[in-house]
Each structure stands twice: as C-alpha cells, then as structure tokens.
Design a protein around this motif. Structure first.
Motif, PDB file in Angstrom:
ATOM      1  N   ARG A 162       0.840  -1.208   0.000  1.00  0.00           N
ATOM      2  CA  ARG A 162       0.000   0.000   0.000  1.00  0.00           C
ATOM      3  C   ARG A 162       0.873   1.256   0.000  1.00  0.00           C
ATOM      4  NH1 ARG A 162      -1.601   3.498   3.546  1.00  0.00           N
ATOM      5  NH2 ARG A 162      -0.830   2.343   5.342  1.00  0.00           N
ATOM      6  N   ARG A 163       1.946   1.220   0.805  1.00  0.00           N
ATOM      7  CA  ARG A 163       2.819   2.401   0.908  1.00  0.00           C
ATOM      8  C   ARG A 163       3.566   2.686  -0.390  1.00  0.00           C
ATOM      9  NH1 ARG A 163       5.715   1.913   6.820  1.00  0.00           N
ATOM     10  NH2 ARG A 163       3.803   1.813   8.024  1.00  0.00           N
ATOM     11  N   TRP A 164       4.008   1.630  -1.058  1.00  0.00           N
ATOM     12  CA  TRP A 164       4.796   1.826  -2.271  1.00  0.00           C
ATOM     13  C   TRP A 164       3.944   1.770  -3.539  1.00  0.00           C
ATOM     14  CZ3 TRP A 164       9.436  -1.810  -0.774  1.00  0.00           C
ATOM     15  CH2 TRP A 164      10.184  -1.182   0.235  1.00  0.00           C
ATOM     16  N   GLY A 165       2.669   1.468  -3.390  1.00  0.00           N
ATOM     17  CA  GLY A 165       1.741   1.535  -4.518  1.00  0.00           C
ATOM     18  C   GLY A 165       1.871   0.428  -5.535  1.00  0.00           C
ATOM     19  N   PHE A 166       1.976  -0.817  -5.091  1.00  0.00           N
ATOM     20  CA  PHE A 166       1.981  -1.947  -6.035  1.00  0.00           C
ATOM     21  C   PHE A 166       1.035  -3.021  -5.512  1.00  0.00           C
ATOM     22  CE2 PHE A 166       5.294  -2.983  -2.998  1.00  0.00           C
ATOM     23  CZ  PHE A 166       5.105  -4.336  -2.764  1.00  0.00           C
ATOM     24  N   ASP A 167       0.624  -3.907  -6.400  1.00  0.00           N
ATOM     25  CA  ASP A 167      -0.313  -4.975  -6.040  1.00  0.00           C
ATOM     26  C   ASP A 167       0.422  -6.298  -5.953  1.00  0.00           C
ATOM     27  OD1 ASP A 167      -2.575  -3.395  -5.898  1.00  0.00           O
ATOM     28  OD2 ASP A 167      -2.967  -3.569  -8.063  1.00  0.00           O
ATOM     29  N   VAL A 168      -0.066  -7.179  -5.090  1.00  0.00           N
ATOM     30  CA  VAL A 168       0.465  -8.535  -4.986  1.00  0.00           C
ATOM     31  C   VAL A 168      -0.524  -9.475  -5.658  1.00  0.00           C
ATOM     32  CG1 VAL A 168       1.815  -8.118  -2.904  1.00  0.00           C
ATOM     33  CG2 VAL A 168      -0.564  -8.788  -2.683  1.00  0.00           C
ATOM     34  N   PRO A 169      -0.071 -10.653  -6.096  1.00  0.00           N
ATOM     35  CA  PRO A 169      -0.990 -11.590  -6.757  1.00  0.00           C
ATOM     36  C   PRO A 169      -2.149 -11.999  -5.841  1.00  0.00           C
ATOM     37  CG  PRO A 169       1.293 -12.297  -7.004  1.00  0.00           C
ATOM     38  CD  PRO A 169       1.298 -11.146  -6.061  1.00  0.00           C
ATOM     39  N   GLY A 170      -3.226 -12.483  -6.451  1.00  0.00           N
ATOM     40  CA  GLY A 170      -4.425 -12.855  -5.692  1.00  0.00           C
ATOM     41  C   GLY A 170      -4.191 -13.991  -4.712  1.00  0.00           C
ATOM     42  N   TRP A 171      -3.252 -14.871  -4.990  1.00  0.00           N
ATOM     43  CA  TRP A 171      -3.005 -16.010  -4.107  1.00  0.00           C
ATOM     44  C   TRP A 171      -2.079 -15.653  -2.946  1.00  0.00           C
ATOM     45  CZ3 TRP A 171       2.176 -16.744  -4.020  1.00  0.00           C
ATOM     46  CH2 TRP A 171       2.901 -16.317  -5.130  1.00  0.00           C
ATOM     47  N   TRP A 172      -1.560 -14.432  -2.929  1.00  0.00           N
ATOM     48  CA  TRP A 172      -0.603 -14.034  -1.886  1.00  0.00           C
ATOM     49  C   TRP A 172      -1.311 -13.952  -0.542  1.00  0.00           C
ATOM     50  CZ3 TRP A 172       4.410 -14.075  -2.531  1.00  0.00           C
ATOM     51  CH2 TRP A 172       5.230 -13.491  -1.580  1.00  0.00           C
ATOM     52  N   PRO A 173      -0.836 -14.661   0.493  1.00  0.00           N
ATOM     53  CA  PRO A 173      -1.589 -14.732   1.755  1.00  0.00           C
ATOM     54  C   PRO A 173      -1.451 -13.503   2.648  1.00  0.00           C
ATOM     55  CG  PRO A 173       0.387 -16.075   1.894  1.00  0.00           C
ATOM     56  CD  PRO A 173       0.321 -15.546   0.492  1.00  0.00           C
TER      57      PRO A 173
ATOM     58  N   VAL B  24      -0.793 -15.801   9.175  1.00  0.00           N
ATOM     59  CA  VAL B  24      -0.158 -16.781   8.306  1.00  0.00           C
ATOM     60  C   VAL B  24      -1.140 -17.881   7.932  1.00  0.00           C
ATOM     61  CG1 VAL B  24       1.698 -18.468   8.152  1.00  0.00           C
ATOM     62  CG2 VAL B  24       2.104 -16.275   9.264  1.00  0.00           C
ATOM     63  N   LEU B  25      -1.883 -18.384   8.889  1.00  0.00           N
ATOM     64  CA  LEU B  25      -2.839 -19.460   8.648  1.00  0.00           C
ATOM     65  C   LEU B  25      -4.142 -19.109   9.354  1.00  0.00           C
ATOM     66  CD1 LEU B  25      -2.997 -22.222   7.264  1.00  0.00           C
ATOM     67  CD2 LEU B  25      -2.351 -23.265   9.425  1.00  0.00           C
ATOM     68  N   GLY B  26      -5.179 -18.844   8.580  1.00  0.00           N
ATOM     69  CA  GLY B  26      -6.461 -18.429   9.146  1.00  0.00           C
ATOM     70  C   GLY B  26      -7.246 -19.592   9.741  1.00  0.00           C
ATOM     71  N   ILE B  27      -8.430 -19.272  10.285  1.00  0.00           N
ATOM     72  CA  ILE B  27      -9.274 -20.290  10.924  1.00  0.00           C
ATOM     73  C   ILE B  27      -9.689 -21.351   9.920  1.00  0.00           C
ATOM     74  CG2 ILE B  27     -11.498 -20.677  12.062  1.00  0.00           C
ATOM     75  CD1 ILE B  27     -11.202 -17.909  13.315  1.00  0.00           C
ATOM     76  N   GLU B  28     -10.069 -20.936   8.724  1.00  0.00           N
ATOM     77  CA  GLU B  28     -10.481 -21.914   7.702  1.00  0.00           C
ATOM     78  C   GLU B  28      -9.339 -22.849   7.334  1.00  0.00           C
ATOM     79  OE1 GLU B  28     -11.902 -22.079   3.052  1.00  0.00           O
ATOM     80  OE2 GLU B  28     -11.988 -20.165   4.123  1.00  0.00           O
ATOM     81  N   GLY B  29      -8.154 -22.298   7.191  1.00  0.00           N
ATOM     82  CA  GLY B  29      -6.998 -23.131   6.866  1.00  0.00           C
ATOM     83  C   GLY B  29      -6.638 -24.101   7.971  1.00  0.00           C
TER      84      GLY B  29
END
Length: 198
Positions: free
Chosen positions: A33-44, A52-57
């Motif tokens: 957000r600070r540097w203004g770039f996007d990460v891929p959709g699969w990036w956790p 790192v690991l949510g409730i569903e995972g």
C-alpha cells in the motif's frame, strides 16, 4: 557428492526462508500500500492484520480421517531427513580404511589413520619442517592425501615439496600397493615471536 547435496539443500532452504520472510515483511509493514503496487491474488499476506494461517486453513481438514496420520508421517519424515543431514555434517571425511591389494588377488585393510601418522612422522623428520598434519580422504580403493606443512624460516618450499612427492608419498603409495596417491599440500611458515634477551 555430499558437498553438492549440502549446497542445493542450503540454497533451497535459504530461498524458501527469503521468500517467506519477504512475504511477511511485505504484509506486516504494509509495503504494497505504501509503495503503490499490487500482490498476486493467491498471496496470503496482504496487510498488517493478516495471519499466516487463518481459521479456515487450520480447521479445513480436521474432520478427515487421513489428515492427522498424513501430518504426523510428513513431520516424522522431515525429522528423519534433518537428522540424517545433521549426522552427515558431523561425520568427518577422514578415511578410516585403505584396501591393500595383496599377493594372489586377496585384499586386506590398512588403517587409514596409521598410514597418515607414518606419513606425518616422515614429514616432521625433513629439514625445515616444524609441524605436519596429514589426513586421508576419498574412497578405500582410491585414497587421496591432504597435507599441511608448517615450515621453519630456513625451510625451502621447493625442496620440501620435491622430497614429499618423490620420497614420502611414493613410499606410502608403494607400501600400500596403490597405483596412485594424489595429494593437496598447504604450506605455512612458522612465525616465532621475538624473545627479549637481557
């Protein structure tokens, strides 16, 4: 072979840690957000509040009968591989036995440490040699010698290396019935501290 495996495993392990650590830093410091770039959709890791690991995972496979045995088997396999790797690192590459070709095609075993000690004693007797250390490496049928020599200030490296090759190692090679005994030699000069004379 072991050095190559070590390098590959350490490289893969380091790359994995680098990617994981970088991903955690990207999310934890909210750098995308600070540097203004996007990460891929699969990036956790998308922000400081992500885990790192949510409730569903954590609960997705809990009800499956194969889940816990598979997790335990995978962790046990990982533990065995890491222990094997650790023991391989601790094992010295010193050659314990040398196979000697005796008369009539029979073979016998010669203690590698004893042969190395004999070579050391002969080297220490050479003029200009202060200390010597010999280690046999390689295979039992094709040993190699790693030699470290500490020379006195009056010692002549060229003469010492010549006698090492022509006499000491040649005798060791012939006495063990080896076709060849390749060697790597390191020479160092002994440094004596200044003494005060009253």
């Amino acid at each position: 072979m072991l050095k190559t495996v070590n390098r590959v495993l350490l490289g893969l392990f380091g790359l994995g840690l680098f990617v994981l650590g970088g991903g955690v830093l990207l999310g934890g410091l909210d750098l995308q957000r600070r540097w203004g770039f996007d990460v891929p959709g699969w990036w956790p890791f998308r922000g400081p509040d992500d885990v790192v690991l949510g409730i569903e995972g954590r609960t997705r496979w809990r009800e499956e009968g194969w889940w816990w045995p598979a997790v335990i088997a995978a962790l046990a396999l990982l533990l065995v591989l890491l222990l094997w790797w650790l023991l391989a690192q601790l094992r010295k590459d010193r050659l314990g036995q040398v196979l000697v070709d005796s008369e009539g095609g029979a073979t016998s075993q010669l203690n590698g440490r004893a042969l190395a000690e004999v070579i050391e004693e002969e080297l220490k007797a050479l003029d200009g040699v202060s200390r010597a250390h010999v280690r046999l490496t390689g295979r039992r049928t094709a040993p190699a010698a790693r030699v470290r020599l500490w020379l006195e200030p009056h010692g002549e490296p060229e003469q010492t290396l010549g006698r090492l090759s022509r006499e000491t190692l040649a005798r060791a090679r012939d006495s063990a019935g080896l076709d060849r005994l390749p060697s790597k030699v390191r020479l160092r000069e002994v440094r004596h501290g200044a003494h005060r004379v009253d």
